[in-house]
Design an enzyme around this catalytic site. Sequence first.
Site, short mmCIF file in Angstrom:
data_model
loop_
_atom_site.label_atom_id
_atom_site.label_comp_id
_atom_site.label_asym_id
_atom_site.label_seq_id
_atom_site.Cartn_x
_atom_site.Cartn_y
_atom_site.Cartn_z
N ASP A 20 0.85 -1.20 0.00
CA ASP A 20 0.00 0.00 0.00
C ASP A 20 0.88 1.24 0.00
OD1 ASP A 20 0.72 -0.74 2.71
OD2 ASP A 20 -0.65 0.83 3.41
N GLU B 274 -0.02 -0.67 5.79
CA GLU B 274 1.07 -0.13 6.61
C GLU B 274 1.01 1.38 6.68
OE1 GLU B 274 5.07 1.33 7.77
OE2 GLU B 274 3.94 1.77 5.94
#
Length: 381
Positions: free
Chosen positions: A72, A136
């Site tokens: 991400d 994250e």
Amino acid sequence: MTAVDPVRLTANLVRCASVTPADEGALDILHDVLSDAGFDCAWADRGGIRNLFARWGSKGHPKTFGFNGHTDVVPIGNADDWSMPPFGAEVKDGIMYGRGTTDMKSGVAAFAAAALDFVRDTPPDGAIVLAITGDEEGDAIDGTTALLAYMAAQGEQMSACLVGEPTCPDRMGEMIKIGRRGSLTTWITVTGKQGHAAYPHRACNPLPALMRLMDRLASHKLDEGTEFFDPSTLAIVTVDTGNPATNVIPASCSGTVNIRFNDAHSGASLTEWIKTELSKIEAEFGVQTGLRIKISGESFLTPPGPLSALVSKAVKAQTGIEPVLSTTGGTSDARFVKDHCPVVEFGLVGQSMHQVDEHVKTDHIVELKAIYSRILTDYFA
């Protein structure tokens, strides 16, 4: 057989617009290439977040090396500010541009490519685990923690882990992270009594109380640093009243403080200190206070030892640079992994991460794969 190209794999990942919490196919790319090479792959999704667990070798093998990372990315900001398409992965003069090129799709591609080549060419007596999350850059509630929960439920275990975050400030190979500071954010409200600015004695102004409190917090020296950590820091990040009138004393105001703390403190000890300071302000100014605290992570340290020596040896052999062992920077998912097994972080130069025109030198991606390959070779030697 042809070696896995980490640059091409990076480009394929960057072209997936996986802004947290979206995945947009990034983890599917990794799932397919890993499963095709004989990795046992499983999804450890939670809370709408996709997380990929992949293992080559026997479950629970006492010699299991793990890699952790995320696919991400943060938002791109204003697309018009980019000189290259933010999800185009275009290469110009040996530099690939795009969101996630540095943080950290290139790191994921490098350790995936290293692992794929290693198990094909020199199958180890042991196991390799890749734990890759799609959460994250956000709150990290359903990312690596979900992967670790899945591993615990399935009897999976890493004996050592490397997180592939960017760790080098300026030159490739110059820094390994062996720990991180903790992070605490506190939202404080101070409430008094609204009144006319010409008659302050009929009101209870919360602003002087908040200003005094903020000054005390900011002026307080938390510590002098510890053996492996720099001094802890406290930053006032915002003060707000929301009062558009110049003739009105507001009823309340608020301020936010962020603390990055070393191993001289814990989230609990800092919370108690802040509560004590709030109580003093209430007694001095006759106001009421409110407090909300978020502890994003405690400080942690993997003391210099076999794991940091293993990574340092590989870095120096590949780059000629003796890396510094550091605990600087923000938080990372290593703060979760440290409860599972020894963990260190090593990755690319991170100068452009989260910036417009984020980019990476393609030869750095190749070099990073080579370093990870050396680590695997030495670990299983």
